[in-house]
Design a protein around this motif. Sequence first.
Motif, PDB file in Angstrom:
ATOM      1  N   LEU B 146       3.464  -1.238  -4.348  1.00 14.43           N
ATOM      2  CA  LEU B 146       4.769  -1.578  -4.035  1.00 14.43           C
ATOM      3  C   LEU B 146       5.066  -1.449  -2.465  1.00 14.43           C
ATOM      4  CD1 LEU B 146       6.262   0.588  -6.650  1.00 14.43           C
ATOM      5  CD2 LEU B 146       5.951  -1.838  -7.100  1.00 14.43           C
ATOM      6  N   PRO B 147       4.266  -2.646  -1.925  1.00 17.39           N
ATOM      7  CA  PRO B 147       5.046  -2.583  -0.233  1.00 17.39           C
ATOM      8  C   PRO B 147       6.341  -2.976  -0.102  1.00 17.39           C
ATOM      9  CG  PRO B 147       3.524  -4.638  -1.007  1.00 17.39           C
ATOM     10  CD  PRO B 147       3.815  -3.764  -2.392  1.00 17.39           C
ATOM     11  N   PHE B 148       6.674  -2.306   0.954  1.00 15.63           N
ATOM     12  CA  PHE B 148       8.349  -2.348   1.511  1.00 15.63           C
ATOM     13  C   PHE B 148       9.263  -2.214   0.351  1.00 15.63           C
ATOM     14  CE2 PHE B 148       6.762  -4.378   5.052  1.00 15.63           C
ATOM     15  CZ  PHE B 148       5.901  -5.503   4.628  1.00 15.63           C
ATOM     16  N   ASP B 149       8.799  -1.303  -0.659  1.00 11.64           N
ATOM     17  CA  ASP B 149       9.613  -0.636  -1.709  1.00 11.64           C
ATOM     18  C   ASP B 149       9.740   0.988  -1.627  1.00 11.64           C
ATOM     19  OD1 ASP B 149      10.391   0.668  -4.355  1.00 11.64           O
ATOM     20  OD2 ASP B 149       9.810  -1.301  -5.063  1.00 11.64           O
ATOM     21  N   GLU B 150      10.768   1.649  -1.680  1.00 10.21           N
ATOM     22  CA  GLU B 150      10.772   3.014  -1.362  1.00 10.21           C
ATOM     23  C   GLU B 150      10.022   3.799  -2.234  1.00 10.21           C
ATOM     24  OE1 GLU B 150      14.995   4.073  -1.806  1.00 10.21           O
ATOM     25  OE2 GLU B 150      14.808   4.239  -4.181  1.00 10.21           O
ATOM     26  N   ARG B 151       9.514   3.259  -3.285  1.00  8.68           N
ATOM     27  CA  ARG B 151       8.517   3.723  -4.063  1.00  8.68           C
ATOM     28  C   ARG B 151       7.058   3.657  -3.508  1.00  8.68           C
ATOM     29  NH1 ARG B 151       9.852   0.889  -9.388  1.00  8.68           N
ATOM     30  NH2 ARG B 151       9.871  -0.844  -8.076  1.00  8.68           N
ATOM     31  N   ALA B 152       6.842   2.966  -2.453  1.00  7.21           N
ATOM     32  CA  ALA B 152       5.387   2.766  -1.883  1.00  7.21           C
ATOM     33  C   ALA B 152       4.706   3.861  -1.957  1.00  7.21           C
ATOM     34  CB  ALA B 152       5.349   2.017  -0.693  1.00  7.21           C
ATOM     35  N   ARG B 153       3.369   3.910  -2.733  1.00 10.73           N
ATOM     36  CA  ARG B 153       2.656   5.016  -2.378  1.00 10.73           C
ATOM     37  C   ARG B 153       0.957   4.710  -2.385  1.00 10.73           C
ATOM     38  NH1 ARG B 153       6.873   7.093  -1.878  1.00 10.73           N
ATOM     39  NH2 ARG B 153       7.782   8.529  -3.045  1.00 10.73           N
ATOM     40  N   VAL B 231       2.473   1.553   2.216  1.00  9.09           N
ATOM     41  CA  VAL B 231       2.222   3.101   2.721  1.00  9.09           C
ATOM     42  C   VAL B 231       3.614   3.106   3.714  1.00  9.09           C
ATOM     43  CG1 VAL B 231       1.322   4.756   4.299  1.00  9.09           C
ATOM     44  CG2 VAL B 231      -0.175   3.435   2.566  1.00  9.09           C
ATOM     45  N   PRO B 232       4.333   3.996   3.211  1.00  2.22           N
ATOM     46  CA  PRO B 232       5.796   4.061   3.996  1.00  2.22           C
ATOM     47  C   PRO B 232       5.783   3.846   5.450  1.00  2.22           C
ATOM     48  CG  PRO B 232       5.793   5.522   2.289  1.00  2.22           C
ATOM     49  CD  PRO B 232       4.290   5.206   2.201  1.00  2.22           C
ATOM     50  N   GLY B 233       4.966   4.478   6.186  1.00  4.53           N
ATOM     51  CA  GLY B 233       4.919   4.520   7.568  1.00  4.53           C
ATOM     52  C   GLY B 233       4.523   3.256   8.113  1.00  4.53           C
ATOM     53  N   LEU B 234       3.471   2.564   7.426  1.00  3.78           N
ATOM     54  CA  LEU B 234       2.935   1.125   7.988  1.00  3.78           C
ATOM     55  C   LEU B 234       3.742   0.218   7.498  1.00  3.78           C
ATOM     56  CD1 LEU B 234      -0.781   1.819   7.114  1.00  3.78           C
ATOM     57  CD2 LEU B 234      -0.008   1.421   9.321  1.00  3.78           C
ATOM     58  N   ASP B 235       4.646   0.088   6.294  1.00  2.70           N
ATOM     59  CA  ASP B 235       5.536  -0.658   5.827  1.00  2.70           C
ATOM     60  C   ASP B 235       6.736  -0.653   7.042  1.00  2.70           C
ATOM     61  OD1 ASP B 235       5.473  -0.197   2.312  1.00  2.70           O
ATOM     62  OD2 ASP B 235       4.011  -1.280   3.733  1.00  2.70           O
ATOM     63  N   ARG B 236       7.134   0.611   7.399  1.00  5.37           N
ATOM     64  CA  ARG B 236       8.308   0.645   8.232  1.00  5.37           C
ATOM     65  C   ARG B 236       8.014  -0.068   9.464  1.00  5.37           C
ATOM     66  NH1 ARG B 236       9.232   5.451   7.764  1.00  5.37           N
ATOM     67  NH2 ARG B 236      10.534   4.950   6.080  1.00  5.37           N
ATOM     68  N   SER B 237       6.654   0.083   9.980  1.00  7.27           N
ATOM     69  CA  SER B 237       6.230  -0.318  11.616  1.00  7.27           C
ATOM     70  C   SER B 237       6.091  -2.011  11.402  1.00  7.27           C
ATOM     71  CB  SER B 237       5.046   0.050  12.088  1.00  7.27           C
ATOM     72  OG  SER B 237       3.710   0.111  11.160  1.00  7.27           O
ATOM     73  N   GLU B 238       5.568  -2.328  10.245  1.00 13.89           N
ATOM     74  CA  GLU B 238       5.572  -3.778   9.989  1.00 13.89           C
ATOM     75  C   GLU B 238       6.721  -4.419   9.826  1.00 13.89           C
ATOM     76  OE1 GLU B 238       3.192  -5.375   6.751  1.00 13.89           O
ATOM     77  OE2 GLU B 238       3.001  -7.155   7.781  1.00 13.89           O
ATOM     78  N   ALA B 239       7.678  -3.841   8.884  1.00 18.52           N
ATOM     79  CA  ALA B 239       9.070  -4.484   8.927  1.00 18.52           C
ATOM     80  C   ALA B 239       9.937  -4.514  10.180  1.00 18.52           C
ATOM     81  CB  ALA B 239       9.647  -3.730   7.855  1.00 18.52           C
ATOM     82  N   GLU B 240       9.782  -3.477  11.151  1.00 18.39           N
ATOM     83  CA  GLU B 240      10.334  -3.436  12.268  1.00 18.39           C
ATOM     84  C   GLU B 240       9.678  -4.374  13.043  1.00 18.39           C
ATOM     85  OE1 GLU B 240      11.367   1.413  12.754  1.00 18.39           O
ATOM     86  OE2 GLU B 240       9.854   0.437  14.167  1.00 18.39           O
ATOM     87  N   VAL B 288       5.266  -9.441  -6.150  1.00 17.50           N
ATOM     88  CA  VAL B 288       5.762  -9.048  -7.412  1.00 17.50           C
ATOM     89  C   VAL B 288       5.814  -7.456  -7.655  1.00 17.50           C
ATOM     90  CG1 VAL B 288       4.613 -11.145  -8.480  1.00 17.50           C
ATOM     91  CG2 VAL B 288       3.218  -8.817  -8.457  1.00 17.50           C
ATOM     92  N   ASN B 289       6.608  -7.075  -8.628  1.00 21.26           N
ATOM     93  CA  ASN B 289       7.148  -5.691  -8.823  1.00 21.26           C
ATOM     94  C   ASN B 289       7.980  -5.106  -7.789  1.00 21.26           C
ATOM     95  OD1 ASN B 289       5.436  -6.089 -11.233  1.00 21.26           O
ATOM     96  ND2 ASN B 289       3.462  -5.538 -10.311  1.00 21.26           N
ATOM     97  N   VAL B 290       8.051  -5.688  -6.561  1.00 20.70           N
ATOM     98  CA  VAL B 290       8.515  -4.950  -5.714  1.00 20.70           C
ATOM     99  C   VAL B 290      10.256  -4.984  -5.580  1.00 20.70           C
ATOM    100  CG1 VAL B 290       8.877  -4.759  -3.202  1.00 20.70           C
ATOM    101  CG2 VAL B 290       6.740  -4.785  -4.010  1.00 20.70           C
ATOM    102  N   ARG B 291      11.053  -3.818  -5.458  1.00 19.28           N
ATOM    103  CA  ARG B 291      12.506  -3.672  -5.091  1.00 19.28           C
ATOM    104  C   ARG B 291      12.467  -3.375  -3.595  1.00 19.28           C
ATOM    105  NH1 ARG B 291      12.941  -0.480 -10.022  1.00 19.28           N
ATOM    106  NH2 ARG B 291      13.492   1.457  -8.626  1.00 19.28           N
ATOM    107  N   PRO B 292      12.687  -4.399  -2.774  1.00 17.50           N
ATOM    108  CA  PRO B 292      12.430  -4.310  -1.316  1.00 17.50           C
ATOM    109  C   PRO B 292      13.789  -3.154  -1.036  1.00 17.50           C
ATOM    110  CG  PRO B 292      13.386  -6.290  -1.752  1.00 17.50           C
ATOM    111  CD  PRO B 292      12.860  -5.868  -3.085  1.00 17.50           C
TER     112      PRO B 292
END
Lengths: 89, 334
Positions: B146-153, B231-240, B288-292
């Motif tokens: 679940l990339p960019f989802d708060e449930r990303a693990r 992965v939350p840290g990497l999702d954050r840096s890419e989104a930024e 798919v499956n993601v709630r951003p």
Amino acid sequence: MSANEFTLDDLKRILREGAGFEDSDVTAAEVGDTSFKDLGYESIALLEISLRIEREYDVALDDAYLVDSRTPNELVDTVNEVLRAGHNS
Amino acid sequence: MTQIALVLADWAFLDAGVDPGEAPDYDIGIVTASSSGGFEFGQRELQALWSKGSRYVSSYQSFAWFYAVNSGQISIRNGLRGPSGVLVVDQAGGLEAVAQARRRIRSGRPMMMSGAVDASLCSWGWVAQLAGGGLSTEDDPARGYLPFDERARGHVPGEGGALLVLEDAEHARAREAPLVYGEIAGYGATMDPKPGSGRHPGVRRAVELALDDAGVVAEQVDVVFADAAGVPGLDRSEAEAIGKVFGPRGVPVTAPKTMTGRLNSGGAPLDLALAFLSMRDGVIPPTVNVRPAHEYDLDLVTGEPRQIPVRTAVVIFRGRGGFNAAMVVRAPAA
């Protein structure tokens, strides 16, 4: 397992198991005298074949035998020579 | 793994209307990427080694294991005697390989095959990837990646990739190439700074370098195929980084790899192929499956595919160890 004789059919089986044996333009009758190169078996395939013959027939095949055996029939003859030499000693 | 690569190479040449056997010697080269080489083959040989002894290890292990096996076997099978090579840059490898192929064409080679296929799912491959971290341990497929989802693990790994035939434009015109998907317009690659240095990750700069190389401004980009590490840290840096370059919700972003899993080096060539197909068909495949998560401020294409014209796409991939790569691709000139 040690056998008294190594046949062309034995070699074909080992070729198939070890390196694949594609249908080619060469007829079954001609295979024995067609060079390994023309049959599509390069150095690594021959290394693999040699390894399998060694462990199946419990013989040691010098690398020189591979280099000198140009065709399947020549390799069959070479293996049989080695087998016979082993039984005579 | 190499079996897949050999078939893909056949299909790619067919699709391009190229018979490699007819090409002049040295005209066609190949550069692929790899992350793992022949893992499944290697596992079997390791098992033979430890259960039966060294005499039972296949001679073919001598090349089946290594990263260059696809470049090697494809070039042998097709008689590709141009420059060949392989790049090992984890998930960024596929973009690096295509960039290298482009360099070869720019320095005079008419045609290069490029891309990657990775397939490492066997017990040994699982153990290696689990030990490395980043894999999801979720049981439910709908929640696995679940990339960019708060449930990303973490992510789910997959197998596969894509191979592309790259060609000098003039050469393609001269032979009246039947099918041109588009153009590799720009490329940028950076390394992340040393951890703890306080400097920003390099992914933004990689995207800016790629846009610059393509002579394209952010507003011209129709879609971004994100790295989507999950992965939350990497999702954050890419989104930024995406937000800084394109503005908040400034460009449609998607990660169709949520449908295939991360394919190691094969992922980037596949995303390139998807980018070209999105141009051809005027549709962006969904994530798919993601709630951003709102905090990322991304216009993520979720749920349904989005039908809009696509002429310019950016593909981003990052590799373990701080590798960042971005590529700009463009539809064929109308």
